[in-house]
Design an enzyme around this catalytic site. Structure first.
Site, PDB file in Angstrom:
ATOM      1  N   MET A  14       0.854  -1.197   0.000  1.00  0.00           N
ATOM      2  CA  MET A  14       0.000   0.000   0.000  1.00  0.00           C
ATOM      3  C   MET A  14       0.891   1.248   0.000  1.00  0.00           C
ATOM      4  O   MET A  14       1.852   1.319   0.767  1.00  0.00           O
ATOM      5  CB  MET A  14      -0.912   0.023   1.235  1.00  0.00           C
ATOM      6  CG  MET A  14      -1.942  -1.085   1.239  1.00  0.00           C
ATOM      7  SD  MET A  14      -3.202  -0.855   2.532  1.00  0.00           S
ATOM      8  CE  MET A  14      -2.279  -1.200   4.023  1.00  0.00           C
ATOM      9  N   CYS A  16      -0.696   4.650  -0.674  1.00  0.00           N
ATOM     10  CA  CYS A  16      -1.478   5.891  -0.560  1.00  0.00           C
ATOM     11  C   CYS A  16      -2.842   5.572   0.054  1.00  0.00           C
ATOM     12  O   CYS A  16      -3.179   4.398   0.241  1.00  0.00           O
ATOM     13  CB  CYS A  16      -1.674   6.527  -1.929  1.00  0.00           C
ATOM     14  SG  CYS A  16      -2.614   5.469  -3.043  1.00  0.00           S
ATOM     15  N   CYS A  19      -4.958   3.109  -1.828  1.00  0.00           N
ATOM     16  CA  CYS A  19      -4.639   1.689  -1.615  1.00  0.00           C
ATOM     17  C   CYS A  19      -5.415   1.163  -0.408  1.00  0.00           C
ATOM     18  O   CYS A  19      -5.980   0.062  -0.437  1.00  0.00           O
ATOM     19  CB  CYS A  19      -3.145   1.502  -1.351  1.00  0.00           C
ATOM     20  SG  CYS A  19      -2.101   1.938  -2.730  1.00  0.00           S
ATOM     21  N   TYR A  68      -2.250  -6.493  -3.761  1.00  0.00           N
ATOM     22  CA  TYR A  68      -1.317  -6.347  -2.628  1.00  0.00           C
ATOM     23  C   TYR A  68      -1.011  -7.738  -2.071  1.00  0.00           C
ATOM     24  O   TYR A  68      -1.620  -8.735  -2.468  1.00  0.00           O
ATOM     25  CB  TYR A  68      -1.928  -5.449  -1.544  1.00  0.00           C
ATOM     26  CG  TYR A  68      -2.438  -4.146  -2.120  1.00  0.00           C
ATOM     27  CD1 TYR A  68      -1.586  -3.073  -2.302  1.00  0.00           C
ATOM     28  CD2 TYR A  68      -3.764  -4.020  -2.548  1.00  0.00           C
ATOM     29  CE1 TYR A  68      -2.034  -1.889  -2.873  1.00  0.00           C
ATOM     30  CE2 TYR A  68      -4.216  -2.852  -3.131  1.00  0.00           C
ATOM     31  CZ  TYR A  68      -3.354  -1.786  -3.290  1.00  0.00           C
ATOM     32  OH  TYR A  68      -3.799  -0.630  -3.865  1.00  0.00           O
ATOM     33  N   CYS A 128       9.249   6.740  29.533  1.00  0.00           N
ATOM     34  CA  CYS A 128      10.321   5.934  28.939  1.00  0.00           C
ATOM     35  C   CYS A 128      11.219   6.764  28.035  1.00  0.00           C
ATOM     36  O   CYS A 128      12.432   6.830  28.229  1.00  0.00           O
ATOM     37  CB  CYS A 128       9.725   4.755  28.176  1.00  0.00           C
ATOM     38  SG  CYS A 128      10.979   3.740  27.390  1.00  0.00           S
ATOM     39  N   CYS A 133      13.806   5.095  30.392  1.00  0.00           N
ATOM     40  CA  CYS A 133      14.672   4.101  29.734  1.00  0.00           C
ATOM     41  C   CYS A 133      15.687   4.751  28.802  1.00  0.00           C
ATOM     42  O   CYS A 133      16.892   4.468  28.880  1.00  0.00           O
ATOM     43  CB  CYS A 133      13.855   3.121  28.894  1.00  0.00           C
ATOM     44  SG  CYS A 133      12.187   2.809  29.455  1.00  0.00           S
ATOM     45  N   CYS A 550      36.711 -27.742  25.153  1.00  0.00           N
ATOM     46  CA  CYS A 550      36.062 -26.619  24.478  1.00  0.00           C
ATOM     47  C   CYS A 550      34.659 -26.997  24.028  1.00  0.00           C
ATOM     48  O   CYS A 550      34.360 -28.150  23.828  1.00  0.00           O
ATOM     49  CB  CYS A 550      36.857 -26.253  23.233  1.00  0.00           C
ATOM     50  SG  CYS A 550      38.040 -24.997  23.560  1.00  0.00           S
ATOM     51  N   CYS A 551      33.832 -26.010  23.791  1.00  0.00           N
ATOM     52  CA  CYS A 551      32.475 -26.194  23.258  1.00  0.00           C
ATOM     53  C   CYS A 551      31.685 -27.177  24.116  1.00  0.00           C
ATOM     54  O   CYS A 551      30.803 -27.875  23.616  1.00  0.00           O
ATOM     55  CB  CYS A 551      32.464 -26.690  21.813  1.00  0.00           C
ATOM     56  SG  CYS A 551      33.607 -25.841  20.776  1.00  0.00           S
TER      57      CYS A 551
HETATM   58  C1  LIG Z   1      15.027   6.299  35.215  1.00  0.00           C
HETATM   59  C2  LIG Z   1      14.120   5.230  34.663  1.00  0.00           C
HETATM   60  C3  LIG Z   1      14.631   4.230  33.873  1.00  0.00           C
HETATM   61  C4  LIG Z   1      13.808   3.247  33.354  1.00  0.00           C
HETATM   62  N1  LIG Z   1      14.358   2.258  32.581  1.00  0.00           N
HETATM   63  C5  LIG Z   1      13.573   1.290  32.081  1.00  0.00           C
HETATM   64  C6  LIG Z   1      14.132   0.280  31.254  1.00  0.00           C
HETATM   65  O1  LIG Z   1      15.321   0.260  30.978  1.00  0.00           O
HETATM   66  N2  LIG Z   1      13.298  -0.677  30.771  1.00  0.00           N
HETATM   67  C7  LIG Z   1      11.973  -0.686  31.076  1.00  0.00           C
HETATM   68  O2  LIG Z   1      11.268  -1.582  30.636  1.00  0.00           O
HETATM   69  N3  LIG Z   1      11.408   0.274  31.848  1.00  0.00           N
HETATM   70  C8  LIG Z   1      12.178   1.255  32.355  1.00  0.00           C
HETATM   71  N4  LIG Z   1      11.621   2.235  33.124  1.00  0.00           N
HETATM   72  C9  LIG Z   1      10.167   2.176  33.403  1.00  0.00           C
HETATM   73  C10 LIG Z   1       9.345   2.707  32.219  1.00  0.00           C
HETATM   74  O3  LIG Z   1       9.837   3.962  31.833  1.00  0.00           O
HETATM   75  C11 LIG Z   1       7.881   2.780  32.610  1.00  0.00           C
HETATM   76  O4  LIG Z   1       7.470   1.517  33.080  1.00  0.00           O
HETATM   77  C12 LIG Z   1       6.979   3.182  31.449  1.00  0.00           C
HETATM   78  O5  LIG Z   1       7.464   4.316  30.805  1.00  0.00           O
HETATM   79  C13 LIG Z   1       5.553   3.418  31.959  1.00  0.00           C
HETATM   80  O6  LIG Z   1       4.722   3.752  30.885  1.00  0.00           O
HETATM   81  P1  LIG Z   1       3.227   4.263  31.159  1.00  0.00           P
HETATM   82  O7  LIG Z   1       2.615   4.465  29.829  1.00  0.00           O
HETATM   83  O8  LIG Z   1       2.564   3.389  32.135  1.00  0.00           O
HETATM   84  O9  LIG Z   1       3.409   5.663  31.903  1.00  0.00           O
HETATM   85  P2  LIG Z   1       4.124   6.994  31.399  1.00  0.00           P
HETATM   86  O10 LIG Z   1       5.050   6.763  30.298  1.00  0.00           O
HETATM   87  O11 LIG Z   1       4.652   7.630  32.626  1.00  0.00           O
HETATM   88  O12 LIG Z   1       2.940   7.859  30.813  1.00  0.00           O
HETATM   89  C14 LIG Z   1       1.961   8.419  31.602  1.00  0.00           C
HETATM   90  C15 LIG Z   1       1.595   9.765  31.022  1.00  0.00           C
HETATM   91  O13 LIG Z   1       0.350  10.170  31.581  1.00  0.00           O
HETATM   92  C16 LIG Z   1       0.365  11.569  31.680  1.00  0.00           C
HETATM   93  N5  LIG Z   1      -0.663  11.943  32.661  1.00  0.00           N
HETATM   94  C17 LIG Z   1      -0.692  11.667  33.976  1.00  0.00           C
HETATM   95  N6  LIG Z   1      -1.827  12.118  34.521  1.00  0.00           N
HETATM   96  C18 LIG Z   1      -2.530  12.706  33.530  1.00  0.00           C
HETATM   97  C19 LIG Z   1      -3.792  13.347  33.466  1.00  0.00           C
HETATM   98  N7  LIG Z   1      -4.570  13.493  34.548  1.00  0.00           N
HETATM   99  N8  LIG Z   1      -4.214  13.823  32.265  1.00  0.00           N
HETATM  100  C20 LIG Z   1      -3.452  13.667  31.160  1.00  0.00           C
HETATM  101  N9  LIG Z   1      -2.249  13.068  31.169  1.00  0.00           N
HETATM  102  C21 LIG Z   1      -1.811  12.595  32.335  1.00  0.00           C
HETATM  103  C22 LIG Z   1       1.783  11.890  32.133  1.00  0.00           C
HETATM  104  O14 LIG Z   1       2.121  13.220  31.805  1.00  0.00           O
HETATM  105  C23 LIG Z   1       2.593  10.856  31.353  1.00  0.00           C
HETATM  106  O15 LIG Z   1       3.122  11.388  30.154  1.00  0.00           O
HETATM  107  C24 LIG Z   1      12.415   3.254  33.648  1.00  0.00           C
HETATM  108  C25 LIG Z   1      11.875   4.278  34.427  1.00  0.00           C
HETATM  109  C26 LIG Z   1      12.706   5.253  34.933  1.00  0.00           C
HETATM  110  C27 LIG Z   1      12.112   6.352  35.777  1.00  0.00           C
END
Ligand SMILES: Cc1cc2nc3c(=O)[nH]c(=O)nc-3n(C[C@H](O)[C@H](O)[C@H](O)COP(=O)(O)OP(=O)(O)OC[C@H]3O[C@@H](n4cnc5c(N)ncnc54)[C@H](O)[C@@H]3O)c2cc1C
Length: 553
Positions: A14, A16, A19, A68, A128, A133, A550-551
């Protein structure tokens, strides 16, 4: 009502909007098909709702007839009585949050033909990509490169490397974050015209109502995906003294001379080592008896040793009495090894976990129940106490991992809209701690297996017996396997090694599909890979691998 199915096909070719319309028309011409939806030609996918008798071949032939190519990606039964999305003026699904769970949900809903409103109060992409992450892992890699160039050979380290250009590293991190946010979130939205981004803070204002920017919406279904926030324990003086959370630590304008980290879980260990590798004097204080408390004790002990060799002072069983700021420094008054001690540092990082971000959301008004830490209570379909409200991601509590959030978001959207009743299944869930060496784990630890009443056998293999580690001159680490005593099935794999996060995937398949230790032994593992450690650890159940050639011959 007759049985119905929902079939998703990947479609190639696809180019466009025309499509997409051709494909939909062709599929709708197949007997028993009720609805076909291509959310956008860029998505390369069509979702079909049809009577259960519809055959894959008929759908594929229809797509091919239109010029397709197609393959079946997924087929599921649609629960009886469920109404498919309306395509009306109102949103079929409104998602509160714009992170990973929210995006996965919105995309799945769009693929199903739903009209979606995605509400984000802050920066699109959520934790994330913006503050979790992505920034942490790119900084960890930078620290590792800096460290490895200072110490080409790991064993026998004596001092910390010199500080490097932190501002430049932070700038590169910010560029990467901006590029990934654009590529993986902002641009992705353009592929799905049926998703509308609403910038604003949302609140549930009734059983089926959401208020945002002064407007009340009454969508078909609601998904709460509001993520989590850093949590700090009630330590006397902490609030007055102030502290860094992970978000602030990952954006520091300059490196401190010294840092006290409270908490030796995933974030405390990752960031503690990261800063130490940039030349910061780091001390990590942990209240529990072990670092990385959920891991096998062999792994926690070895990691403690390696971090100690990098001059990180790691104290466990610490009681923190109070925190204060004295003369431009933090002073953490603690009891370490039963002796009072004042730990002083230029900066203080709190890494004591995260809590669901669910306050002030109007959940009670909407009849949605929350648990003691504010986690939204959900059933196995991610449905809350209010049948029209689902929840996914960090806001439902542990495990807080981005791939769990994305999985939950997609599943919740599908269950909410089609009633397919998919079950949220976190068995065989791997996780990684991005220290160096990495910790990676899947399945049951020995302690958890025994607590579950299982008779188990275990094998522990030092990296000194893994050829890859010898060749790389980095024998820091250990493999531990936990197997069922009777059946020999692999119940858990726990690895501390360079690239453990890559190796764990093979073990994840083994745990998920009930493979036995003997299956690992009988499977080829390429020589001089870290993954060979899995086979060698499996052999360790019956043999002394130090005596093998080895292996593993
Ligand atoms: C430092 C750090 C490192 C990490 N490393 C890893 C890793 O290596 N691997 C891994 O798997 N996980 C990792 N994590 C965890 C991972 O980032 C989270 O589990 C994941 O991002 C959660 O996603 P979510 O969609 O649940 O929440 P979020 O991504 O936090 O999204 C929630 C969103 O909701 C919005 N929100 C909240 N309340 C409201 C409201 N009332 N109205 C509108 N919007 C609202 C917020 O602004 C936010 O953007 C890490 C976390 C941290 C802090």
């Amino acid at each position: 009502m007759a049985e119905r199915v929902q079939v998703t096909l990947d479609v190639q070719g696809m180019t466009c909007d025309g499509c997409a319309a051709h494909v939909e028309k062709a599929i709708r011409g197949v007997t028993d098909v009720e609805e076909a939806n291509v959310p956008s030609w860029r998505a390369g996918r069509v979702t079909v709702t049809a009577g259960a008798s519809v055959h894959h071949d008929a759908l594929i032939e229809a797509v091919e007839g239109a010029g397709y190519r197609a393959q079946v990606r997924d087929r599921r039964a649609v629960r009886e009585g469920q109404k498919f999305p309306s395509r009306g003026e109102t949103y079929d699904l409104m998602v509160v949050g714009g992170g990973s769970a929210a995006f996965a949900a919105a995309i799945k809903a769009a693929e199903l033909g739903a009209k979606v409103g995605l509400i984000e109060a802050g920066t699109i992409g959520g934790t994330c990509v913006n503050v979790g992450c992505v920034p942490s892992k790119t900084l960890i890699k930078a620290a590792e490169l800096c460290y490895r160039s200072a110490y080409p050979r790991f064993e026998g380290l004596t001092a910390c490397p010199p500080p490097s250009d932190w501002q430049r590293v932070i700038q590169q991190k910010d560029e990467l974050v901006a590029a990934l946010r654009q590529g993986k979130y902002v641009d992705v939205m353009k592929i799905y015209p049926s998703i509308t981004l609403i910038q604003g803070r949302a609140r549930l204002t009734g059983a089926k109502a959401i208020s945002v920017n002064g407007v009340t919406h009454r969508p078909g279904k609601i998904l709460v995906a509001t993520g989590s926030l850093p949590w700090a324990p009630p330590i006397p003086g902490l609030a007055e003294a102030g502290f860094l959370d992970s978000t602030e630590a990952l954006s520091l304008a300059s490196l401190p001379q010294s840092l006290v980290v409270i908490g030796a879980g995933v974030i405390g260990l990752e960031l503690g080592q990261l800063f130490a590798r940039f030349g910061v004097r780091v001390m990590i204080l942990e209240g529990g008896p072990h670092v990385a408390g959920a891991e096998e004790p062999e792994i926690g002990r070895a990691l403690t040793q390696y971090l100690g060799e990098e001059k990180i002072r790691l104290c466990t069983g610490v009681r923190i009495e109070r925190v204060e700021r004295v003369g431009g420094e933090y002073a953490v008054h603690a009891v370490i090894d039963d002796k009072p001690e004042v730990c002083r540092a230029e900066q203080l990082l709190l890494a004591t976990g995260r809590r669901p971000n669910t306050a002030d959301l109007g959940l009670a008004e909407a009849g949605v129940e929350v648990g003691p830490h504010g986690e939204v209570k959900v059933d196995q379909h991610l449905q809350t106490a209010n049948p029209d409200v689902y929840a996914a991601g960090d806001c439902i509590g542990e495990p807080m991992l981005v791939y769990v959030a994305a999985y939950g978001g997609g599943l919740a959207a599908e269950n909410a809209l089609t009633g397919t009743g998919r079950v949220y299944d976190l068995s065989a869930l791997p996780h990684v701690i991005f220290t160096d060496p990495q910790v990676a784990s899947v399945g049951l630890t020995e302690r958890a297996a025994k607590a579950a009443g299982k008779a188990v056998k275990t094998a522990v293999l030092s990296l000194k017996d893994v050829p890859r580690a010898l060749a790389a001159r980095n024998t820091r680490g250990v493999f531990k396997l936990v197997a069922d005593q009777e059946t020999g099935k692999l119940l858990g794999a726990h690895i501390l090694a360079d690239d453990a996060g890559e190796v764990i995937q093979a073990a994840t398949l083994a745990v998920r599909f009930g493979l036995r230790v003997q299956d690992l032994v009988e499977t080829f593992h390429p020589y001089l890979t870290m993954a060979e450690g899995l086979k060698l650890a499996a052999l360790t159940f019956d043999k002394d691998v130090a005596k093998l050639s080895c292996c593993a011959a």
